[in-house]
Design a protein around this motif. Structure first.
Motif, PDB file in Angstrom:
ATOM      1  N   TRP A 121       0.780  -1.221   0.039  1.00 12.64           N
ATOM      2  CA  TRP A 121       0.149  -0.080  -0.165  1.00 12.64           C
ATOM      3  C   TRP A 121       0.973   1.263   0.054  1.00 12.64           C
ATOM      4  CZ3 TRP A 121      -4.838  -1.509  -1.012  1.00 12.64           C
ATOM      5  CH2 TRP A 121      -5.246  -2.693  -0.628  1.00 12.64           C
ATOM      6  N   GLN A 122       0.399   2.295  -0.595  1.00  3.42           N
ATOM      7  CA  GLN A 122       1.056   3.529  -0.652  1.00  3.42           C
ATOM      8  C   GLN A 122       0.721   4.432   0.697  1.00  3.42           C
ATOM      9  OE1 GLN A 122       2.199   7.350  -3.550  1.00  3.42           O
ATOM     10  NE2 GLN A 122       0.062   6.140  -3.702  1.00  3.42           N
ATOM     11  N   THR A 123       1.371   4.223   1.797  1.00  3.16           N
ATOM     12  CA  THR A 123       1.142   4.751   3.021  1.00  3.16           C
ATOM     13  C   THR A 123       1.840   6.021   3.084  1.00  3.16           C
ATOM     14  OG1 THR A 123       1.032   2.706   3.815  1.00  3.16           O
ATOM     15  CG2 THR A 123       1.055   4.371   5.380  1.00  3.16           C
ATOM     16  N   LEU A 124       1.275   7.270   3.055  1.00  2.00           N
ATOM     17  CA  LEU A 124       1.903   8.340   3.066  1.00  2.00           C
ATOM     18  C   LEU A 124       1.747   9.161   4.354  1.00  2.00           C
ATOM     19  CD1 LEU A 124       0.390  10.081  -0.262  1.00  2.00           C
ATOM     20  CD2 LEU A 124       2.414   9.002  -0.126  1.00  2.00           C
ATOM     21  N   ILE A 125       0.601   8.942   5.223  1.00  2.00           N
ATOM     22  CA  ILE A 125       0.593   9.422   6.371  1.00  2.00           C
ATOM     23  C   ILE A 125       0.280   8.213   7.516  1.00  2.00           C
ATOM     24  CG2 ILE A 125      -0.707  10.885   8.031  1.00  2.00           C
ATOM     25  CD1 ILE A 125      -1.281  12.775   5.475  1.00  2.00           C
ATOM     26  N   PRO A 126       0.938   7.884   8.455  1.00  5.52           N
ATOM     27  CA  PRO A 126       0.638   6.989   9.378  1.00  5.52           C
ATOM     28  C   PRO A 126      -0.792   7.217   9.905  1.00  5.52           C
ATOM     29  CG  PRO A 126       2.779   8.120   9.895  1.00  5.52           C
ATOM     30  CD  PRO A 126       2.214   8.791   8.926  1.00  5.52           C
ATOM     31  N   ALA A 127      -1.534   6.328   9.801  1.00  7.31           N
ATOM     32  CA  ALA A 127      -2.974   6.318  10.356  1.00  7.31           C
ATOM     33  C   ALA A 127      -3.134   5.849  11.618  1.00  7.31           C
ATOM     34  CB  ALA A 127      -3.689   5.263   9.341  1.00  7.31           C
ATOM     35  N   ASP A 157      -5.325   5.530  -4.927  1.00  6.76           N
ATOM     36  CA  ASP A 157      -4.021   5.184  -5.076  1.00  6.76           C
ATOM     37  C   ASP A 157      -3.474   5.208  -3.491  1.00  6.76           C
ATOM     38  OD1 ASP A 157      -3.851   4.703  -7.747  1.00  6.76           O
ATOM     39  OD2 ASP A 157      -2.320   6.334  -7.976  1.00  6.76           O
ATOM     40  N   THR A 158      -3.940   5.824  -2.911  1.00  8.26           N
ATOM     41  CA  THR A 158      -3.417   6.046  -1.178  1.00  8.26           C
ATOM     42  C   THR A 158      -4.342   5.115  -0.474  1.00  8.26           C
ATOM     43  OG1 THR A 158      -4.722   8.107  -0.910  1.00  8.26           O
ATOM     44  CG2 THR A 158      -2.336   8.174  -1.843  1.00  8.26           C
ATOM     45  N   ALA A 159      -5.294   4.201  -0.703  1.00  8.92           N
ATOM     46  CA  ALA A 159      -6.145   3.318  -0.229  1.00  8.92           C
ATOM     47  C   ALA A 159      -4.973   2.334   0.815  1.00  8.92           C
ATOM     48  CB  ALA A 159      -6.815   2.390  -0.975  1.00  8.92           C
ATOM     49  N   ALA A 160      -5.073   2.303   2.203  1.00  8.23           N
ATOM     50  CA  ALA A 160      -4.235   1.604   3.119  1.00  8.23           C
ATOM     51  C   ALA A 160      -5.023   1.404   4.244  1.00  8.23           C
ATOM     52  CB  ALA A 160      -3.025   2.515   3.199  1.00  8.23           C
ATOM     53  N   PRO A 161      -4.486   0.655   5.126  1.00 11.89           N
ATOM     54  CA  PRO A 161      -5.234   0.209   6.350  1.00 11.89           C
ATOM     55  C   PRO A 161      -5.218   1.750   7.326  1.00 11.89           C
ATOM     56  CG  PRO A 161      -3.442  -1.583   6.061  1.00 11.89           C
ATOM     57  CD  PRO A 161      -3.239  -0.285   5.098  1.00 11.89           C
ATOM     58  N   ALA A 162      -6.367   1.653   7.699  1.00  9.26           N
ATOM     59  CA  ALA A 162      -6.940   2.683   8.918  1.00  9.26           C
ATOM     60  C   ALA A 162      -8.075   2.228   9.637  1.00  9.26           C
ATOM     61  CB  ALA A 162      -6.994   4.056   8.154  1.00  9.26           C
ATOM     62  N   SER A 163      -8.553   3.158  10.463  1.00 10.18           N
ATOM     63  CA  SER A 163      -9.826   3.040  11.015  1.00 10.18           C
ATOM     64  C   SER A 163     -10.934   3.655  10.086  1.00 10.18           C
ATOM     65  CB  SER A 163      -9.923   3.534  12.275  1.00 10.18           C
ATOM     66  OG  SER A 163      -9.846   4.883  12.303  1.00 10.18           O
ATOM     67  N   ARG A 164     -12.162   3.239  10.285  1.00 12.75           N
ATOM     68  CA  ARG A 164     -13.462   3.776   9.617  1.00 12.75           C
ATOM     69  C   ARG A 164     -13.440   5.317  10.298  1.00 12.75           C
ATOM     70  NH1 ARG A 164     -18.627   1.016   8.909  1.00 12.75           N
ATOM     71  NH2 ARG A 164     -18.025  -1.175   8.532  1.00 12.75           N
TER      72      ARG A 164
END
Length: 269
Positions: A121-127, A157-164
């Motif tokens: 995943w393209q993780t730009l900002i820590p979630a 493109d920036t989809a990645a793990p995080a909370s709702r």
């Protein structure tokens, strides 16, 4: 699929550059498809989009593979980008509620998604959190408004793990909007926030957790641009120089000063 399954059907169409948003270099339309630069995250994003369609969520482009230039191929979404010139499309309460329900439908559909074992995943900002694969840029500049039943969320493109709630906090900032800019600042922001939360279906504990998250999520954008600019990374350095960092900082301070107002709006009644 490793290649576009309709290359010949689109071959006679000229490439049309697509602008909008802050990161659109190399994005073109060819016929009824969009071609975008691919990256290491593209296979995982395509798996996500495929899952969403199979789960019945249609408000996202459908992936069609990779073309002979190595670009990802997606279905083109007809309509108008909401931000900034068509934000009035979200003025009616029913339209804002529709956006909130659309985001809830996405979050419900993605709940059953199992990422590929080799997903990148393209993780730009820590979630904060990781209970879903979040969009991370749910905002009016990534919403295409067609007919009421044909609105489309783009730029995955920036989809990645995080909370709702991490996704919701960002969406609230853009769709209410929670803006310090006098041009966009709204006296009815508390009412719109309550409407959004009601339509999305946030329960009381979620509403309480959302309030401090509103400013943290907004501040994360300022800090990201600041750090990327300090390292000379583009296009972030240009955005920082253009004042985008100041906008995110001002919005953060605007939100922080009104936390009691947001709490009352979300918990009253």
């Amino acid at each position: 699929m490793t290649t576009n399954d309709r290359p010949h059907a689109a071959a006679h169409h000229a490439e049309q550059s697509l602008s909008g948003g802050n990161v659109s270099a190399g994005v073109v339309r060819i016929g009824d498809t969009v071609r975008r630069p691919a990256g290491p995250w593209t296979p995982a994003v395509h798996a996500l989009l495929t899952h969403l369609h199979e789960a019945g969520f249609r408000a996202a482009p459908r992936p069609l593979g990779i073309d002979d230039q190595g670009r990802e191929v997606l279905t083109f979404a007809p309509g108008q980008v909401v931000w900034p010139d068509r934000f009035a499309l979200l003025e009616p309460r029913r339209r804002l509620a529709q956006v909130a329900r659309l985001i809830r439908d996405f979050h419900d559909a993605v709940q059953t998604f199992t990422p590929p074992a080799d997903a990148r995943w393209q993780t730009l900002i820590p979630a904060e959190g990781a209970d879903i694969i979040a969009h991370h840029d749910l905002a009016p500049w990534n919403l295409i408004a067609g007919d009421d039943a044909e609105w489309t969320i783009i730029d995955w493109d920036t989809a990645a793990p995080a909370s709702r709630l991490w996704d919701v906090a960002y969406a609230v900032h853009g769709f209410i909007p929670l803006s310090a800019d006098p041009t966009w600042q709204r006296t009815d922001a508390p009412d719109r926030l309550r409407l959004f939360a009601d339509a999305y279906g946030l329960d009381e504990p979620e509403r309480r957790r959302l309030v401090p998250l509103l400013s943290r999520r907004t501040r994360s954008m300022h800090d990201f641009l600041r750090d990327q600019a300090a390292q000379g990374h583009q296009p972030w350095s240009t955005l920082w120089a253009e004042g985008h960092g100041d906008t995110w900082r001002d919005d953060t301070e605007y939100i922080e000063r009104r936390e009691e107002l947001w709490t009352r709006a979300l918990l009253s009644g």
